[in-house]
Design an enzyme around this catalytic site. Structure first.
Site, PDB file in Angstrom:
ATOM      1  N   ALA A 112      63.162  40.233  19.683  1.00  0.00           N
ATOM      2  CA  ALA A 112      63.903  38.904  20.020  1.00  0.00           C
ATOM      3  C   ALA A 112      64.116  38.021  18.814  1.00  0.00           C
ATOM      4  CB  ALA A 112      62.859  37.985  20.938  1.00  0.00           C
ATOM      5  N   ASN A 167      55.524  38.064  20.241  1.00  0.00           N
ATOM      6  CA  ASN A 167      55.978  39.171  19.376  1.00  0.00           C
ATOM      7  C   ASN A 167      56.905  38.870  18.252  1.00  0.00           C
ATOM      8  OD1 ASN A 167      54.702  41.313  21.022  1.00  0.00           O
ATOM      9  ND2 ASN A 167      55.765  40.182  22.710  1.00  0.00           N
ATOM     10  N   HIS A 197      64.035  30.632  18.433  1.00  0.00           N
ATOM     11  CA  HIS A 197      63.164  30.981  17.276  1.00  0.00           C
ATOM     12  C   HIS A 197      63.728  30.609  15.917  1.00  0.00           C
ATOM     13  CE1 HIS A 197      60.761  33.527  19.971  1.00  0.00           C
ATOM     14  NE2 HIS A 197      61.815  34.155  20.329  1.00  0.00           N
TER      15      HIS A 197
HETATM   16  N1  NAD Z   1      58.991  42.404  20.132  1.00  0.00           N
HETATM   17  C1  NAD Z   1      59.735  41.493  20.901  1.00  0.00           C
HETATM   18  O1  NAD Z   1      60.451  40.765  20.131  1.00  0.00           O
HETATM   19  C2  NAD Z   1      59.594  41.439  22.213  1.00  0.00           C
HETATM   20  C3  NAD Z   1      60.575  40.662  23.182  1.00  0.00           C
HETATM   21  C4  NAD Z   1      60.204  40.404  24.520  1.00  0.00           C
HETATM   22  C5  NAD Z   1      59.252  41.296  25.141  1.00  0.00           C
HETATM   23  N2  NAD Z   1      58.561  42.159  24.267  1.00  0.00           N
HETATM   24  C6  NAD Z   1      57.284  42.544  24.841  1.00  0.00           C
HETATM   25  O2  NAD Z   1      57.746  43.657  25.470  1.00  0.00           O
HETATM   26  C7  NAD Z   1      56.817  44.021  26.568  1.00  0.00           C
HETATM   27  C8  NAD Z   1      57.668  44.275  27.912  1.00  0.00           C
HETATM   28  O3  NAD Z   1      58.210  43.051  28.065  1.00  0.00           O
HETATM   29  P1  NAD Z   1      59.103  43.147  29.631  1.00  0.00           P
HETATM   30  O4  NAD Z   1      59.744  41.561  29.667  1.00  0.00           O
HETATM   31  O5  NAD Z   1      59.717  44.069  30.198  1.00  0.00           O
HETATM   32  O6  NAD Z   1      57.716  42.682  30.439  1.00  0.00           O
HETATM   33  P2  NAD Z   1      57.476  42.938  32.017  1.00  0.00           P
HETATM   34  O7  NAD Z   1      56.375  42.174  32.571  1.00  0.00           O
HETATM   35  O8  NAD Z   1      58.966  42.659  32.884  1.00  0.00           O
HETATM   36  O9  NAD Z   1      57.116  44.447  32.232  1.00  0.00           O
HETATM   37  C9  NAD Z   1      55.927  45.048  31.933  1.00  0.00           C
HETATM   38  C10 NAD Z   1      55.750  46.499  32.807  1.00  0.00           C
HETATM   39  O10 NAD Z   1      54.807  47.253  32.026  1.00  0.00           O
HETATM   40  C11 NAD Z   1      53.554  47.371  33.161  1.00  0.00           C
HETATM   41  N3  NAD Z   1      52.345  47.317  32.321  1.00  0.00           N
HETATM   42  C12 NAD Z   1      51.738  46.427  31.807  1.00  0.00           C
HETATM   43  N4  NAD Z   1      50.405  46.746  31.128  1.00  0.00           N
HETATM   44  C13 NAD Z   1      50.569  48.258  31.474  1.00  0.00           C
HETATM   45  C14 NAD Z   1      49.500  49.036  30.767  1.00  0.00           C
HETATM   46  N5  NAD Z   1      48.409  48.734  30.182  1.00  0.00           N
HETATM   47  N6  NAD Z   1      49.761  50.252  31.213  1.00  0.00           N
HETATM   48  C15 NAD Z   1      50.880  50.667  31.772  1.00  0.00           C
HETATM   49  N7  NAD Z   1      51.912  49.965  32.294  1.00  0.00           N
HETATM   50  C16 NAD Z   1      51.617  48.426  32.115  1.00  0.00           C
HETATM   51  C17 NAD Z   1      53.628  46.271  34.104  1.00  0.00           C
HETATM   52  O11 NAD Z   1      53.226  46.792  35.257  1.00  0.00           O
HETATM   53  C18 NAD Z   1      55.110  46.149  34.072  1.00  0.00           C
HETATM   54  O12 NAD Z   1      55.742  47.056  35.002  1.00  0.00           O
HETATM   55  C19 NAD Z   1      55.802  42.774  26.928  1.00  0.00           C
HETATM   56  O13 NAD Z   1      54.565  43.135  26.162  1.00  0.00           O
HETATM   57  C20 NAD Z   1      56.429  41.726  25.888  1.00  0.00           C
HETATM   58  O14 NAD Z   1      55.556  40.654  25.274  1.00  0.00           O
HETATM   59  C21 NAD Z   1      58.556  41.883  23.143  1.00  0.00           C
END
Ligand code: NAD
Length: 244
Positions: A112, A167, A197
């Site tokens: 992000a 993150n 941000h």
């Molecule tokens: N790096 C960045 O800047 C950034 C930006 C946005 C999101 N993220 C991170 O990316 C990840 C995904 O985001 P999203 O919006 O797609 O999330 P989301 O909630 O839409 O989807 C997450 C998926 O992962 C599954 N899941 C959760 N924990 C699990 C585990 N321990 N084992 C297997 N499956 C699991 C859930 O069932 C769900 O289907 C999150 O951790 C979020 O914080 C990072």
């Protein structure tokens, strides 16, 4: 035959990546692992489903990084979106040991935030990095009626307390001056329609500011640009280029 990719977490970002992978002849979707059994094509990760995989992409949660990162790195390269997981010192150490022992790589996309190239370039002269993250209360699962400062402190503590929302702080810390020195302020703001941000980096080189106002995706915690950055990074890692 396309490059084989495994996805951990078929949520907002994972579904986007799945669609892109499946509509490209350069890649092949090898497996999906998700706690939601209706989405998963495998129920666990083992030698069989990790063999001959070119890249595993984690887009699930910090918990998933804890659970699977070292296991994946024993066999192949890993890209993680949930970079806040690395605020836990033991996990960072475990991952580093696995990478060195098995000669595999860990990648973190810009997610992000933007401008990490600048942070990396001035790293040796960097003295301070401050991040202000402002999101609508929905992004924090809250219902604040007025602007509320949720946290102010270092990136390590921020990542421990708000793993789904900071993150960006973790990614900045990992590319710059580390979790202890990187400062983060997290604000819940009902007037906010974008995930904002603002980064201020200072040092012997001078100073720069980065500001991102990204629209949230289906998941109000997640900025839409995170999925785009993950797709770009996959192309860069596996095809050695950043454009389709
Ligand atoms: N790096 C960045 O800047 C950034 C930006 C946005 C999101 N993220 C991170 O990316 C990840 C995904 O985001 P999203 O919006 O797609 O999330 P989301 O909630 O839409 O989807 C997450 C998926 O992962 C599954 N899941 C959760 N924990 C699990 C585990 N321990 N084992 C297997 N499956 C699991 C859930 O069932 C769900 O289907 C999150 O951790 C979020 O914080 C990072």
């Amino acid at each position: 035959m396309g490059k084989k990719i495994g996805i951990i977490g078929l949520g907002t970002i994972g579904s986007y990546l799945k669609e892109r992978i499946e509509s490209s002849d350069k890649f092949e979707l090898a497996f999906i692992l998700d706690v939601d059994k209706t989405k998963a094509t495998v129920s666990s990760l083992d030698k069989t489903n990790l063999s001959k995989i070119d890249l595993v992409v984690e887009c699930a949660s910090a918990e998933a990084v804890k659970e699977y990162a070292a296991k994946v790195l024993e066999k192949t390269d890993l890209m993680i979106l949930s970079s806040s997981a690395l605020a836990e010192k033991n996990l960072e150490e475990k991952i580093s040991v696995a990478r060195k022992k098995f000669g595999t790589k860990l990648f973190i996309p810009s997610g992000a935030i933007i401008g990490l190239d600048g942070i990396v370039a001035v790293k040796e002269q960097l003295e301070s990095v401050e991040l202000v993250t402002r999101k609508n209360p929905k992004g924090f699962g809250r219902n604040d009626k007025k602007e509320t400062v949720l946290f102010e402190g270092n990136a390590r503590k921020a990542a421990m307390l708000y793993p789904k929302n900071v993150n960006v702080a973790a990614t900045l810390a990992l590319n710059g001056i580390g979790f202890e020195k990187t400062r983060a302020k997290i604000i819940s703001d009902p007037k906010c329609t974008a995930n904002t941000h603002t980064v201020t980096a200072k040092g012997k080189f001078g100073a720069f500011h980065i500001k991102v106002a990204a629209l949230p995706s289906k998941n109000p915690k997640t900025s839409g640009i995170a999925a785009l950055s993950a797709w770009r990074k996959i192309n860069e890692i596996l095809l050695g280029r950043s454009l389709d």
